[in-house]
Design a protein around this motif. Structure first.
Motif, PDB file in Angstrom:
ATOM      1  N   MET A   1      -5.224  48.886 -10.871  1.00  0.00           N
ATOM      2  CA  MET A   1      -5.930  49.765  -9.948  1.00  0.00           C
ATOM      3  C   MET A   1      -5.027  49.962  -8.725  1.00  0.00           C
ATOM      4  O   MET A   1      -4.015  49.295  -8.581  1.00  0.00           O
ATOM      5  N   ALA A   2      -5.426  50.793  -7.851  1.00  0.00           N
ATOM      6  CA  ALA A   2      -4.495  51.230  -6.806  1.00  0.00           C
ATOM      7  C   ALA A   2      -4.361  50.251  -5.644  1.00  0.00           C
ATOM      8  O   ALA A   2      -5.338  49.913  -4.991  1.00  0.00           O
ATOM      9  N   THR A   3      -3.137  49.799  -5.445  1.00  0.00           N
ATOM     10  CA  THR A   3      -2.694  49.046  -4.268  1.00  0.00           C
ATOM     11  C   THR A   3      -3.789  48.301  -3.499  1.00  0.00           C
ATOM     12  O   THR A   3      -4.131  48.696  -2.389  1.00  0.00           O
ATOM     13  N   PRO A  11      -9.143  43.677 -10.013  1.00  0.00           N
ATOM     14  CA  PRO A  11      -9.047  43.686 -11.475  1.00  0.00           C
ATOM     15  C   PRO A  11      -7.735  44.272 -11.977  1.00  0.00           C
ATOM     16  O   PRO A  11      -7.492  44.338 -13.172  1.00  0.00           O
ATOM     17  N   GLU A  12      -6.850  44.663 -11.054  1.00  0.00           N
ATOM     18  CA  GLU A  12      -5.637  45.397 -11.436  1.00  0.00           C
ATOM     19  C   GLU A  12      -4.768  44.640 -12.438  1.00  0.00           C
ATOM     20  O   GLU A  12      -4.359  45.180 -13.460  1.00  0.00           O
TER      21      GLU A  12
ATOM     22  N   TYR B  97     -17.808  39.942 -13.888  1.00  0.00           N
ATOM     23  CA  TYR B  97     -17.108  39.663 -15.156  1.00  0.00           C
ATOM     24  C   TYR B  97     -16.650  40.959 -15.826  1.00  0.00           C
ATOM     25  O   TYR B  97     -17.435  41.884 -16.013  1.00  0.00           O
ATOM     26  N   MET B  98     -15.364  41.041 -16.161  1.00  0.00           N
ATOM     27  CA  MET B  98     -14.854  42.242 -16.832  1.00  0.00           C
ATOM     28  C   MET B  98     -14.161  41.910 -18.159  1.00  0.00           C
ATOM     29  O   MET B  98     -13.441  42.732 -18.722  1.00  0.00           O
ATOM     30  N   GLY B  99     -14.435  40.709 -18.665  1.00  0.00           N
ATOM     31  CA  GLY B  99     -13.844  40.329 -19.948  1.00  0.00           C
ATOM     32  C   GLY B  99     -14.228  41.284 -21.070  1.00  0.00           C
ATOM     33  O   GLY B  99     -13.461  41.488 -22.013  1.00  0.00           O
ATOM     34  N   SER B 100     -15.412  41.888 -20.940  1.00  0.00           N
ATOM     35  CA  SER B 100     -15.876  42.809 -21.981  1.00  0.00           C
ATOM     36  C   SER B 100     -14.965  44.028 -22.128  1.00  0.00           C
ATOM     37  O   SER B 100     -14.922  44.648 -23.189  1.00  0.00           O
TER      38      SER B 100
END
Lengths: 339, 339
Positions: A1-3, A11-12, B97-100
């Motif tokens: 994701m951005a900077t 989450p980048e 949570y973003m494992g999905s």
């Protein structure tokens, strides 16, 4: 994701890692279509590259932009140029061209080994092949020999120094799992008195033979076809090279092989082992430590062993002393073990 | 390779890129085996993790070391701990949570689209599927809806602001290619007077329906099953959401769709388009620009269009004015087009 701001959770990195297989695929395509060579030769726009690569201009524009985003090209007013790394390593005319490594590193089998990595973790070893990498005449190792020779120059020179090639004395060298043969060939080139015995499967030895021919040392290379575990290695060697081999096996099989090497060496002879040797923490140096996962994915019980583990294997097999040497600018290490 | 000097050419970046598919595979396995959650819950050694994950202790040791090398874990005296990013985004108990997302991002089809990227570049579009992404009831988009909802919160809130949800006036919103439905649902949650019409394939709308139920706004969501190109959208909308849709199509099809949207809007209505919008250079911002390659691999003629290209499509389709808005901390942009 951005900077995102420094130290702010983002989450980048996770997103980029889950999609980094796409970056592999893009670089592989760029090497396959040879865009770095064509750009070096002056075809530096999508319109100029499309006919050279027999590709759609749209596809070429998107690929070149992507290569620019990932730092393999630069772009200025719609015109692409090579970066210093691309010019040295990805232009086919460069003596340091390493585009051929893509063939092995991203081969179907190399990728297939990582398809079911959860299963390999569960099992504790590869789930996709025979797993000992000792099948006779496996074409995979011909591909390795043809693809990876370009990455050996620094290590081969470093090992040739450790083998005392500069002294120019008559020496007999056994190159086990010789592959492309470049480790023995480099010693032979540096020391006109060196005799090399190259051990590998017959199909792989053809590649070593070609390379020895090209280097003008074919008359001092003897071929010894077969498995390192089974073949009679002979005796009286001043030096034995064991390059990128032991990591495929468990400690018991490693010791079996090292004992054979011990028997083949002259008194005061030495074995030079090229390996990925992580520190005791097993997380550094990063590339040596990371190699362990490749062995999990590709073998039944291979590993990136630490120095303490290797030192013990060589001691158990009769060697008096083993020392560790970092190959400069490379991710590998050389163990020197004295009989 | 190991820490070359700054500005000194090195094969390291090339080597790491050709093997970065392995990092994807490792993170996918770590998420699949749920090691981040188990470590958060106190199983922080290979011996403790092995029974929890039903995995070999050796496999777990190698995977956790690899995750440490790549910055997703830390290791101290043989004990692993989560990094701040892993704690927030990879622990299943975390609300973020973003494992999905791994399921969709690394799905068989997502990976298959990159298997023959050279061929896609040659052709100028996907070589592995029907390529318009308009097949009815395609399970791929159910997978998208179930996997990717966790990444929408920031964008959905930003779009809800642009839709004037804070004002609390009665508005009628059409959510085209609604997917998980979270964009419309977020507006409905912020504005109790908002009525949402969610358009997508029937199998995908089931996911939107579940999410609307969970958010307590199901009674203000109407389902409109079908293709955005074919279905009667109705009229009188204050706002139309077009999220992650236009990038799949060529400019002609985009304009076809935008004209339908124009017809469906009230006078003074607006359309909010969530997209990856690169700058005119097409190499920045990196993630928006890089999205173009995903469209090359996955579609016949989709793209990450620039603002100038989108502005023209909306102008050609009857919109008076289009402006560009960066979603904070995210790689996407929102176009606001006024009728």
């Amino acid at each position: 994701m951005a900077t995102p701001s420094i130290n702010r959770p983002s989450p980048e990195k996770i997103f980029n890692t889950l999609t980094s297989f796409q970056v592999t695929a893009a670089l592989r395509a760029a090497i396959d279509l040879d865009i770095f060579t064509f750009i070096a030769d002056g075809a530096n726009t999508p319109a100029a590259l499309a006919p050279k690569t027999k590709a759609a201009e749209r596809g070429m524009r998107i690929l070149c932009d992507y290569m620019t985003i990932h730092g393999f090209l630069t772009k200025d007013k719609g015109t692409y140029a090579l970066t210093p790394d691309s010019a040295i390593f990805l232009n086919r005319h460069s003596p340091a061209y390493m585009g051929s490594t893509a063939k092995f590193l991203t081969s179907d089998r190399s990728r297939a080994n990582f398809e079911n990595l959860s299963e390999a973790v569960r099992k504790g070893g590869t789930v996709t092949q025979e797993g000992t990498n000792t099948a006779p005449d496996d074409e995979f190792w011909v591909e390795f020999a043809r693809s990876m020779a370009s990455l050996t120059a620094i290590s081969a020179n470093f090992m040739a120094e450790l083998a005392g090639s500069g002294e120019g004395k008559p020496i007999k060298v056994l190159d086990i799992a010789a592959s492309h043969g470049m480790f023995g060939i480099t010693i032979a080139k540096k020391n006109p008195q060196a005799q090399i015995v190259a051990l590998d499967w017959p199909n792989v030895l053809k590649v070593a033979e070609e390379n020895a021919d090209a280097a003008g040392v074919r008359n001092r290379m003897t071929l010894l076809p077969g498995s390192a575990f089974d073949v009679d290695m002979g005796t009286g060697y001043d030096c034995v090279l064991v390059t990128n081999l032991l990591h495929h096996f468990d400690e018991g099989d490693c010791e079996k092989l090292i004992r054979k090497v011990h028997h083949a060496l002259k008194p005061n002879g030495k074995v030079l082992t090229l390996e990925f040797v992580p520190n005791e923490d097993r997380i550094s140096p990063p590339m040596a430590a990371a190699f362990s996962l490749i062995m999990l994915a590709n073998t039944n019980s291979g590993d990136a062993y630490t120095f303490a583990e290797y030192e013990k294997m060589f001691r158990n097999s009769g060697f008096a002393k083993t020392t560790l040497h970092q190959v400069p600018d490379m991710p590998q290490q050389v163990l020197v073990s004295e009989k």
